[in-house]
Design an enzyme around this catalytic site. Structure first.
Site, PDB file in Angstrom:
ATOM      1  CD  GLU A  80     -21.912 -19.348 -66.173  1.00 21.84           C
ATOM      2  OE1 GLU A  80     -21.683 -18.706 -65.138  1.00 21.84           O
ATOM      3  OE2 GLU A  80     -23.050 -19.747 -66.497  1.00 21.84           O
ATOM      4  CG  LEU A 139     -22.841 -15.828 -69.163  1.00 23.48           C
ATOM      5  CD1 LEU A 139     -23.172 -14.482 -68.551  1.00 23.48           C
ATOM      6  CD2 LEU A 139     -21.714 -16.482 -68.392  1.00 23.48           C
ATOM      7  CD  GLU A 144     -25.484 -20.951 -64.773  1.00 24.32           C
ATOM      8  OE1 GLU A 144     -26.502 -20.631 -65.431  1.00 24.32           O
ATOM      9  OE2 GLU A 144     -24.657 -20.118 -64.364  1.00 24.32           O
ATOM     10  CG  PHE A 198     -21.115 -17.422 -57.134  1.00 26.44           C
ATOM     11  CD1 PHE A 198     -20.414 -17.109 -55.971  1.00 26.44           C
ATOM     12  CD2 PHE A 198     -20.846 -16.705 -58.287  1.00 26.44           C
ATOM     13  CE1 PHE A 198     -19.463 -16.090 -55.970  1.00 26.44           C
ATOM     14  CE2 PHE A 198     -19.901 -15.687 -58.294  1.00 26.44           C
ATOM     15  CZ  PHE A 198     -19.196 -15.380 -57.131  1.00 26.44           C
ATOM     16  CG  ASP A 226     -25.288 -18.467 -54.135  1.00 27.10           C
ATOM     17  OD1 ASP A 226     -25.767 -18.015 -53.097  1.00 27.10           O
ATOM     18  OD2 ASP A 226     -24.075 -18.772 -54.253  1.00 27.10           O
ATOM     19  CG  PHE A 227     -25.205 -19.113 -60.356  1.00 29.35           C
ATOM     20  CD1 PHE A 227     -25.752 -18.122 -59.552  1.00 29.35           C
ATOM     21  CD2 PHE A 227     -24.024 -18.842 -61.027  1.00 29.35           C
ATOM     22  CE1 PHE A 227     -25.133 -16.883 -59.419  1.00 29.35           C
ATOM     23  CE2 PHE A 227     -23.404 -17.603 -60.905  1.00 29.35           C
ATOM     24  CZ  PHE A 227     -23.954 -16.619 -60.092  1.00 29.35           C
ATOM     25  CG  HIS A 279     -23.461 -13.745 -56.158  1.00 29.80           C
ATOM     26  ND1 HIS A 279     -24.464 -12.830 -56.229  1.00 29.80           N
ATOM     27  CD2 HIS A 279     -23.172 -14.076 -57.451  1.00 29.80           C
ATOM     28  CE1 HIS A 279     -24.776 -12.594 -57.501  1.00 29.80           C
ATOM     29  NE2 HIS A 279     -24.006 -13.340 -58.261  1.00 29.80           N
TER      30      HIS A 279
END
Lengths: 373, 339
Positions: free
Chosen positions: B30, B68, B70, B93, B95-96, B139
C-alpha cells in the site's frame, strides 16, 4: 630547564573515539624513558600499551583504572627536570578547561583514507606524514590498512607513509582479475604511478611481504629497500590449515580458533575483533577473493612462490616473531639481510610488538638512507 | 571511516541493490510507489514513512501500489513467490496482520512442508512494528512472537542500520517466507553501513557487550535500552553481557545458553506483551536447558498485558525503559546474595 609534558589518550586506527584505562604499568614518581610502556588501554577493537613520547618523571596519574576517556583526554603528567605540584596543578587545570572531547570535530578534520579508481577498481589508501623517500605498507591475507594502526603514525613522524588495502581487502574493490601475485604487486605499482612516486621503501607483512618482494622483482628500480615482516615468499612452509580455516569460517565460533593462531596473546582476539572480521568476510566478493588468494599463496600445503633471490637485490630487513604459528621464523636462515627475530612474538608482530617493530623499521630506513644505496 | 546512513536508508539501499542484482525481485504494497492515482515519479511518496522512496522511478513496473486489501496483495505476493519471483511485500503496520493471516499462516508457511519440499516460497513481508509513535493501539503492536510461533516462517528484527541491510538482503535471497520487522523508532538511527552488498546470516545472535555477571537477551529497539542499562550498571560494578537475537526464528539457542552458563543470570527484555512472547520462550528455554547454571531467578522486562495506550503518559509507562531493565538486573543480583 624543566618541561611539563601531558600524556594523552592515543588514537589507534580510524574508528577509535575513546579508550578504557586497563592498568598503570609505571608508578607515580618513577622515571620513564621515551618509548617506555606507561599504561594499558583497551578499545572496543584492541588493547595495547601507551608508550611515552618523551622522557621524564611520571608525576601524576590522572586517568584511573577502568575509566573510559575520549581520544586526546589527559592520562598523565610527565616532568622533565623540576616542577612544583602547584605548577603541575596549573597545567592540569588549564588542560581540562580547554579540552573538548572529539576535539573540534577531530574525526572529520583529521587525515582520512582516500579512495581512487584504478583501472575500474576502487582502491583505498591512507597517507600520513611528509618528506623523505615514501614508505608503503602492504598488509597480509585477510587484513587491511588498519593492521598498521600502531605503526603508521610513528613511522610517519618524519616521512610520508602510505598504507593501502590490497584488492579483495578492506574497502578496496573485491573483484580480482587473475588473482595472482602479479595482480597484487601491479596494483601497488599502479598506486605509486597514480601518486607520481618514483621510488619507495616497501614494508610488507605476511602475504604483503610476498607482494613487496614480487614488486621488487617486477620493478627493481622502484624499490629503495624491503622490510619484510613474517613474510610469505621466503620458504615452502606455511600453516595451510590456518588459510583454509580462515576462508571457511562463517561464524564467530569457527573463526575464533583461526584468529587465535595469529597472536601470541589469545586474549587479543575479542568478540569485537571477530565481529569486525566477519563483517569483512560477509561482503559480496570477499569469499571468492580470499579463496583465489589462498590458492595463489599455497598449493598442496606449501607456498607456491619462492622469492628468496630478490632479497639480496635490495637492502632488506627481516622481522619475525619466534613463535609465529603461520609462517615459521626459520625462513630467515641464510638470507643476506638484516634480521631480527622477536622472542615470544607471533604472526601479528607489528601489532603485538609495535614499539619494537617501529624502532627496528626506523633504524633500518635511516641506515639505508645514510649508506646512500 | 565507513559511511554512515540511517536504518531507513539501509533498508532502501538493500532493496535497490537486490532489485538491480536480481530482476525477479519486486515490491508490492500500500502506497509503496506513490499511492494510487499519483501521476508521476515526482510525487511518488515511497511508503507511508518514505522507506521505499526513489525506487518507483528506478525500477519501472517493479514497485507496485496495491489497493487497500491485504488479503489481495499479500495473497498475490505469496502466489508470485511460488512461481519463481522474489516479492517483497509490505504490510504497512504489523497490526494489520489479521487481514492477511491465512495467506501467511496457512499458505506461505505450509507450502514447502505440504508439497514435500517441491515448492519454495521466497517471500519477504516487510512490516512496521513497535510503540512510541503515539499511534495508538492499532498501529503500535510488537507482534513478533505471533509469527515466531508459526513453523515455516523466518522472523527477523534488526536493531541497527548494519543489520537492517544485511538481514534484508539475506531475507530476499532466502527461499522461505520471511517476516521482516522494522521498528518505527529506529528508522532515523544512524550507523556505519558498507556500500557493498553483504548478508547477515539468520539464527546468529550478536554479542554487543561482554560481561560476566548477568546476561541480557533482547532484540529490536530494546537492544539500545539494554545497552544503556548495561552502561549504567557497569558504573555500579555489574558487568552485563548483551545479546541481540537479530532473528527470533530461527533462534540462536546456543549463544543464549552459552552466555547464561557463563553468567548464571538472565534478564529477557521484550517490547511485546508478556504472555506467550519471546520473553517467556527464552525464559523457558533457559529454565529447561541451563537450570543448573542459574544463580538466581529469571526476570522479564516487557510491556504489560494491555493494548498500547494512546495517552502519551500511559504509552511512556507501557514501553520498557532502561530504568526498568536496571531494576530487574538489581533484583536478579540480589536474589543471588539472598540465597
Amino acid at each position: 630547564m624543566s618541561q611539563i609534558h601531558t600524556l594523552t589518550m592515543p588514537k589507534w586506527g580510524l574508528s577509535m573515539t575513546e579508550g578504557r584505562v586497563d592498568a598503570w604499568l609505571v608508578e607515580e614518581g618513577a622515571q620513564i624513558n621515551k618509548g617506555d610502556e606507561v599504561l594499558d588501554v583497551e578499545t572496543d577493537k584492541i588493547s595495547s600499551s601507551v608508550e611515552a613520547p618523551f622522557s621524564g618523571v611520571l608525576r601524576r596519574q590522572i586517568a584511573k583504572p577502568d575509566e573510559t576517556l575520549p581520544v586526546g583526554a589527559l592520562l598523565a603528567v610527565v616532568v622533565e627536570g623540576e616542577a612544583s605540584d602547584a605548577d603541575i596543578d596549573q597545567v592540569v587545570q588549564r588542560f581540562q578547561a580547554e579540552f573538548i572531547p572529539g576535539g573540534d570535530g577531530e574525526q572529520d578534520s583529521g587525515p582520512t583514507p582516500q579512495k581512487i579508481d584504478l583501472d575500474g577498481r576502487t582502491l583505498r589508501y591512507f597517507e600520513l606524514g611528509q618528506g623523505g623517500t615514501p614508505l608503503v605498507l602492504v598488509h597480509g591475507f585477510g587484513g587491511d590498512l588498519n593492521n598498521w594502526l600502531f605503526n603508521h603514525p610513528s613511522l610517519a613522524a618524519k616521512r610520508r607513509v602510505i598504507a593501502l588495502d590490497l584488492p579483495g581487502h578492506g574497502e578496496s574493490g573485491k573483484t580480482l582479475q587473475r588473482g595472482d601475485l602479479d595482480e597484487l604487486s601491479q596494483t601497488v605499482l599502479a598506486l605509486l604511478d597514480h601518486l607520481d612516486i618514483e621510488r619507495v621503501h616497501l614494508a610488507g607483512h605476511s602475504m604483503g611481504g610476498a607482494v613487496a618482494l614480487n614488486l621488487a622483482r617486477l620493478a627493481p628500480s622502484r624499490v629503495h629497500s624491503l622490510s619484510l615482516l613474517a613474510s610469505a615468499g621466503l620458504g615452502r612452509d606455511i600453516n595451510a590449515d590456518y588459510l583454509l580455516g580462515f576462508v571457511e569460517a562463517g561464524n564467530r565460533n569457527a573463526l575464533k580458533p583461526q584468529l587465535v593462531q595469529l597472536f601470541s596473546d589469545p586474549g587479543l582476539v575479542t568478540r569485537q575483533m571477530l565481529e569486525d572480521m566477519l563483517k569483512f568476510k560477509r561482503l559480496e566478493g570477499v569469499d571468492s577473493a580470499l579463496r583465489q588468494l589462498a590458492q595463489m599463496i599455497c598449493e598442496n600445503g606449501q607456498q607456491r612462490h619462492d622469492l628468496r633471490a630478490v632479497v639480496e637485490q635490495h637492502p632488506s630487513l627481516l622481522l619475525w616473531g619466534a613463535e609465529d604459528a603461520i609462517i615459521p621464523a626459520t625462513h630467515v636462515d641464510g638470507l643476506p639481510a638484516q634480521v631480527k627475530v622477536l622472542p615470544g612474538q607471533g604472526h601479528m608482530l607489528q601489532m603485538e610488538a609495535a614499539e619494537e617493530v617501529n624502532q627496528c623499521l626506523l633504524a633500518f630506513l635511516q641506515s639505508v638512507e645514510q649508506s646512500g644505496r | 571511516m565507513a559511511r554512515k546512513i540511517t536504518y531507513q536508508q539501509a533498508i532502501n539501499e538493500a532493496l535497490a541493490q537486490e532489485m538491480r542484482r536480481d530482476t525477479s525481485v519486486f515490491i508490492i504494497g500500500e502506497d509503496v510507489a506513490g499511492g494510487a492515482g499519483a501521476p508521476g515519479a515526482e510525487d511518488a511518496w515511497g511508503g507511508v514513512l518514505g522507506v521505499t522512496k526513489g525506487l518507483y522511478p528506478q525500477f519501472p513496473g517493479r514497485v507496485l501500489d496495491a489497493p487497500l486489501s491485504e488479503i489481495g496483495y499479500v495473497g498475490a505476493a505469496v502466489g508470485a513467490a511460488t512461481q519463481g519471483l522474489r516479492p517483497v511485500c509490505e504490510l504497512m503496520f504489523v497490526d494489520f496482520a489479521g487481514c492477511c493471516l491465512d495467506q501467511i499462516l496457512n499458505q506461505a508457511a505450509k507450502f514447502r512442508y505440504m508439497f514435500g519440499g517441491k515448492a519454495v516460497t521466497p517471500l519477504v513481508m516487510r512490516t512496521m512494528v513497535g510503540a512510541g509513535l503515539r499511534a495508538a493501539a492499532q498501529h503500535s503492536q510488537m507482534l513478533t512472537s505471533l509469527w515466531t510461533h508459526i513453523p515455516g516462517l523466518k522472523v527477523v528484527c534488526p536493531s541497527s542500520p548494519y543489520d537492517a541491510k544485511g538481514l534484508l538482503i539475506q531475507a530476499i535471497r532466502d527461499n522461505d517466507p520471511v517476516i521482516f520487522c522494522e521498528h518505527k523508532l529506529l528508522y532515523s538511527m544512524q550507523g556505519e553501513v558498507p556500500e557493498e552488498l553483504y548478508t547477515v546470516p539468520f539464527g546468529e545472535a550478536n554479542y554487543l557487550r561482554d560481561g560476566d555477571d548477568i546476561t541480557l537477551v533482547t532484540y529490536g529497539r530494546m537492544v539500545h535500552l539494554a545497552m544503556d542499562a548495561a552502561a549504567s550498571l557497569a558504573r555500579q560494578g555489574i558487568d552485563c553481557e548483551v545479546l541481540d537475537l537479530r532473528t527470533t526464528s530461527p533462534l540462536d539457542e546456543d549463544s543464549i545458553l552459552e552466555s547464561v552458563e557463563k553468567t548464571g543470570r538472565l534478564v529477557v527484555i521484550d517490547e511485546a506483551n508478556p504472555r506467550c512472547s519471546m520473553a517467556t520462550d527464552i525464559s523457558a528455554l533457559v529454565a529447561q536447558k541451563a537450570f543448573a547454571a542459574l544463580k538466581g531467578p529469571i526476570e522479564m522486562v516487557t510491556a504489560p498485558h494491555t493494548p498500547v495506550p494512546f495517552s502519551d503518559a500511559l504509552e511512556d509507562l507501557y514501553i520498557p525503559t532502561a530504568a526498568k531493565i536496571e531494576a530487574a538486573v538489581h533484583k536478579v543480583m540480589a536474589g543471588r546474595n539472598a540465597a
